[in-house]
Design a protein around this motif. Structure first.
Motif, PDB file in Angstrom:
ATOM      1  N   LEU A  20       0.687  -1.189  -0.051  1.00  0.00           N
ATOM      2  CA  LEU A  20       0.064  -0.019   0.065  1.00  0.00           C
ATOM      3  C   LEU A  20       0.895   1.111   0.158  1.00  0.00           C
ATOM      4  O   LEU A  20       0.535   2.362  -0.694  1.00  0.00           O
ATOM      5  CB  LEU A  20      -0.979  -0.277   1.174  1.00  0.00           C
ATOM      6  CG  LEU A  20      -2.132  -0.962   1.084  1.00  0.00           C
ATOM      7  CD1 LEU A  20      -2.853  -0.906   2.442  1.00  0.00           C
ATOM      8  CD2 LEU A  20      -3.031  -0.655   0.127  1.00  0.00           C
ATOM      9  N   ASN A  21       1.991   1.360   0.657  1.00  0.00           N
ATOM     10  CA  ASN A  21       2.859   2.313   0.786  1.00  0.00           C
ATOM     11  C   ASN A  21       3.282   2.644  -0.665  1.00  0.00           C
ATOM     12  O   ASN A  21       3.461   3.691  -1.066  1.00  0.00           O
ATOM     13  CB  ASN A  21       3.918   2.292   1.805  1.00  0.00           C
ATOM     14  CG  ASN A  21       4.798   3.348   2.252  1.00  0.00           C
ATOM     15  OD1 ASN A  21       4.187   4.442   2.191  1.00  0.00           O
ATOM     16  ND2 ASN A  21       5.990   3.144   2.116  1.00  0.00           N
ATOM     17  N   ASN A  22       3.981   1.527  -1.176  1.00  0.00           N
ATOM     18  CA  ASN A  22       4.295   1.499  -2.635  1.00  0.00           C
ATOM     19  C   ASN A  22       3.384   2.294  -3.439  1.00  0.00           C
ATOM     20  O   ASN A  22       3.811   3.198  -4.448  1.00  0.00           O
ATOM     21  CB  ASN A  22       4.760   0.384  -3.096  1.00  0.00           C
ATOM     22  CG  ASN A  22       6.262  -0.062  -2.391  1.00  0.00           C
ATOM     23  OD1 ASN A  22       6.924   0.724  -1.977  1.00  0.00           O
ATOM     24  ND2 ASN A  22       6.180  -1.461  -2.578  1.00  0.00           N
ATOM     25  N   ARG A  23       2.128   1.782  -3.508  1.00  0.00           N
ATOM     26  CA  ARG A  23       1.078   2.407  -4.227  1.00  0.00           C
ATOM     27  C   ARG A  23       0.735   3.717  -4.195  1.00  0.00           C
ATOM     28  O   ARG A  23       0.409   4.555  -4.704  1.00  0.00           O
ATOM     29  CB  ARG A  23      -0.360   1.341  -4.062  1.00  0.00           C
ATOM     30  CG  ARG A  23      -1.337   1.910  -5.056  1.00  0.00           C
ATOM     31  CD  ARG A  23      -1.026   1.683  -6.571  1.00  0.00           C
ATOM     32  NE  ARG A  23      -2.162   2.345  -7.222  1.00  0.00           N
ATOM     33  CZ  ARG A  23      -1.845   2.914  -8.406  1.00  0.00           C
ATOM     34  NH1 ARG A  23      -0.912   2.886  -8.915  1.00  0.00           N
ATOM     35  NH2 ARG A  23      -3.045   3.019  -9.292  1.00  0.00           N
ATOM     36  N   TYR A  24       0.767   4.022  -2.679  1.00  0.00           N
ATOM     37  CA  TYR A  24       0.572   5.396  -2.416  1.00  0.00           C
ATOM     38  C   TYR A  24       1.463   6.502  -3.064  1.00  0.00           C
ATOM     39  O   TYR A  24       1.052   7.335  -3.557  1.00  0.00           O
ATOM     40  CB  TYR A  24       0.822   5.609  -1.043  1.00  0.00           C
ATOM     41  CG  TYR A  24       0.735   7.057  -0.275  1.00  0.00           C
ATOM     42  CD1 TYR A  24      -0.519   7.593  -0.249  1.00  0.00           C
ATOM     43  CD2 TYR A  24       2.113   7.564   0.000  1.00  0.00           C
ATOM     44  CE1 TYR A  24      -0.347   9.079   0.373  1.00  0.00           C
ATOM     45  CE2 TYR A  24       1.861   8.947   0.425  1.00  0.00           C
ATOM     46  CZ  TYR A  24       0.733   9.546   0.612  1.00  0.00           C
ATOM     47  OH  TYR A  24       0.650  10.999   0.971  1.00  0.00           O
ATOM     48  N   HIS A  25       2.966   6.178  -3.187  1.00  0.00           N
ATOM     49  CA  HIS A  25       3.837   6.685  -3.807  1.00  0.00           C
ATOM     50  C   HIS A  25       3.663   6.744  -5.295  1.00  0.00           C
ATOM     51  O   HIS A  25       3.968   7.969  -5.858  1.00  0.00           O
ATOM     52  CB  HIS A  25       5.263   6.281  -3.341  1.00  0.00           C
ATOM     53  CG  HIS A  25       5.633   6.852  -2.062  1.00  0.00           C
ATOM     54  ND1 HIS A  25       5.784   7.938  -1.607  1.00  0.00           N
ATOM     55  CD2 HIS A  25       5.744   5.906  -0.754  1.00  0.00           C
ATOM     56  CE1 HIS A  25       6.194   8.025  -0.373  1.00  0.00           C
ATOM     57  NE2 HIS A  25       6.119   6.585   0.353  1.00  0.00           N
ATOM     58  N   GLU A  45       1.670  10.000 -10.147  1.00  0.00           N
ATOM     59  CA  GLU A  45       0.617  10.152 -11.021  1.00  0.00           C
ATOM     60  C   GLU A  45      -0.211  11.260 -10.856  1.00  0.00           C
ATOM     61  O   GLU A  45      -0.518  11.758 -11.759  1.00  0.00           O
ATOM     62  CB  GLU A  45      -0.467   8.538 -10.921  1.00  0.00           C
ATOM     63  CG  GLU A  45       0.359   7.291 -11.682  1.00  0.00           C
ATOM     64  CD  GLU A  45      -0.330   6.374 -11.458  1.00  0.00           C
ATOM     65  OE1 GLU A  45      -1.483   6.450 -11.817  1.00  0.00           O
ATOM     66  OE2 GLU A  45       0.084   5.186 -11.336  1.00  0.00           O
ATOM     67  N   ILE A  46      -0.593  11.530  -9.696  1.00  0.00           N
ATOM     68  CA  ILE A  46      -1.389  12.605  -9.357  1.00  0.00           C
ATOM     69  C   ILE A  46      -0.696  14.086 -10.083  1.00  0.00           C
ATOM     70  O   ILE A  46      -1.159  14.913 -10.490  1.00  0.00           O
ATOM     71  CB  ILE A  46      -1.843  12.918  -8.027  1.00  0.00           C
ATOM     72  CG1 ILE A  46      -3.119  11.602  -7.551  1.00  0.00           C
ATOM     73  CG2 ILE A  46      -2.307  14.505  -7.524  1.00  0.00           C
ATOM     74  CD1 ILE A  46      -3.336  11.514  -6.301  1.00  0.00           C
ATOM     75  N   VAL A  53      -6.269   4.279   0.041  1.00  0.00           N
ATOM     76  CA  VAL A  53      -5.058   3.631   0.297  1.00  0.00           C
ATOM     77  C   VAL A  53      -4.476   4.098   1.625  1.00  0.00           C
ATOM     78  O   VAL A  53      -4.354   3.415   2.483  1.00  0.00           O
ATOM     79  CB  VAL A  53      -3.899   3.847  -0.758  1.00  0.00           C
ATOM     80  CG1 VAL A  53      -2.447   3.572  -0.275  1.00  0.00           C
ATOM     81  CG2 VAL A  53      -4.307   2.917  -2.102  1.00  0.00           C
ATOM     82  N   VAL A  54      -4.839   5.339   1.754  1.00  0.00           N
ATOM     83  CA  VAL A  54      -4.325   6.001   3.037  1.00  0.00           C
ATOM     84  C   VAL A  54      -5.241   5.544   4.437  1.00  0.00           C
ATOM     85  O   VAL A  54      -4.752   5.242   5.302  1.00  0.00           O
ATOM     86  CB  VAL A  54      -4.603   7.575   2.926  1.00  0.00           C
ATOM     87  CG1 VAL A  54      -4.592   8.220   4.350  1.00  0.00           C
ATOM     88  CG2 VAL A  54      -3.594   8.147   2.066  1.00  0.00           C
ATOM     89  N   ALA A  55      -6.638   5.246   3.885  1.00  0.00           N
ATOM     90  CA  ALA A  55      -7.362   4.821   5.015  1.00  0.00           C
ATOM     91  C   ALA A  55      -7.003   3.263   5.357  1.00  0.00           C
ATOM     92  O   ALA A  55      -6.896   3.039   6.644  1.00  0.00           O
ATOM     93  CB  ALA A  55      -8.774   4.779   4.414  1.00  0.00           C
ATOM     94  N   GLN A  56      -6.628   2.568   4.393  1.00  0.00           N
ATOM     95  CA  GLN A  56      -6.287   1.159   4.638  1.00  0.00           C
ATOM     96  C   GLN A  56      -4.734   1.208   5.280  1.00  0.00           C
ATOM     97  O   GLN A  56      -4.782   0.324   6.185  1.00  0.00           O
ATOM     98  CB  GLN A  56      -5.953   0.396   3.493  1.00  0.00           C
ATOM     99  CG  GLN A  56      -7.090   0.057   2.480  1.00  0.00           C
ATOM    100  CD  GLN A  56      -7.299  -0.861   1.386  1.00  0.00           C
ATOM    101  OE1 GLN A  56      -6.295  -0.462   0.640  1.00  0.00           O
ATOM    102  NE2 GLN A  56      -7.905  -1.784   1.071  1.00  0.00           N
TER     103      GLN A  56
END
Length: 127
Positions: free
Chosen positions: A26-31, A36-37, A103-106
């Motif tokens: 999840l941390n990798n996806r967050y970054h 992307e944003i 992702v942040v919530a998870q």
């Protein structure tokens, strides 16, 4: 279990390891989402700049980049294409932001679980 140094050692179960691995993914996806944003925001700014430049031009036919090639396209068609690209990018940006929030919530939920069990023995912070 107590270590000789006085610190406590908590046994890591299979489920704990799965939670730690999930937090890492999840941390990798967050970054990835952050990047992307940022790219989507830059694209929207570029579309806005192009639209503003198009308003200022007096030409009826302008050069428009399609892939790696510039083509001469009527100004009205370019305005329409820029508007469509802006809408598409804006929708994509909203989806990315929603996914980032999820992702942040998870990650927050996993932090609660992991810190509750491991206390100071685990560090899930960025710094």
């Amino acid at each position: 279990m107590q270590q000789a140094g006085g610190g406590s050692e908590t046994e890591v179960t299979w489920e704990d390891q799965q939670n730690i691995n999930k937090f890492g993914r999840l941390n990798n996806r967050y970054h990835e989402l952050e990047d992307e944003i940022r790219i989507a925001k830059e694209a929207n700014e570029n579309f806005e700049d192009a639209s503003n430049e198009l308003i200022l031009t007096d030409e009826e036919v302008v050069r428009f980049q399609i892939g790696e090639v510039f083509a001469h396209v009527p100004k009205d068609e370019v305005e329409m294409r820029i508007e469509q690209m802006t809408e598409t990018t804006t929708k994509h940006l909203e989806k990315l932001k929603d996914e980032k929030d999820a992702v942040v919530a998870q990650m927050a939920d996993l932090k609660k679980v992991l810190y509750a069990k491991f206390k100071d023995s685990i560090n899930l912070e960025e710094d």
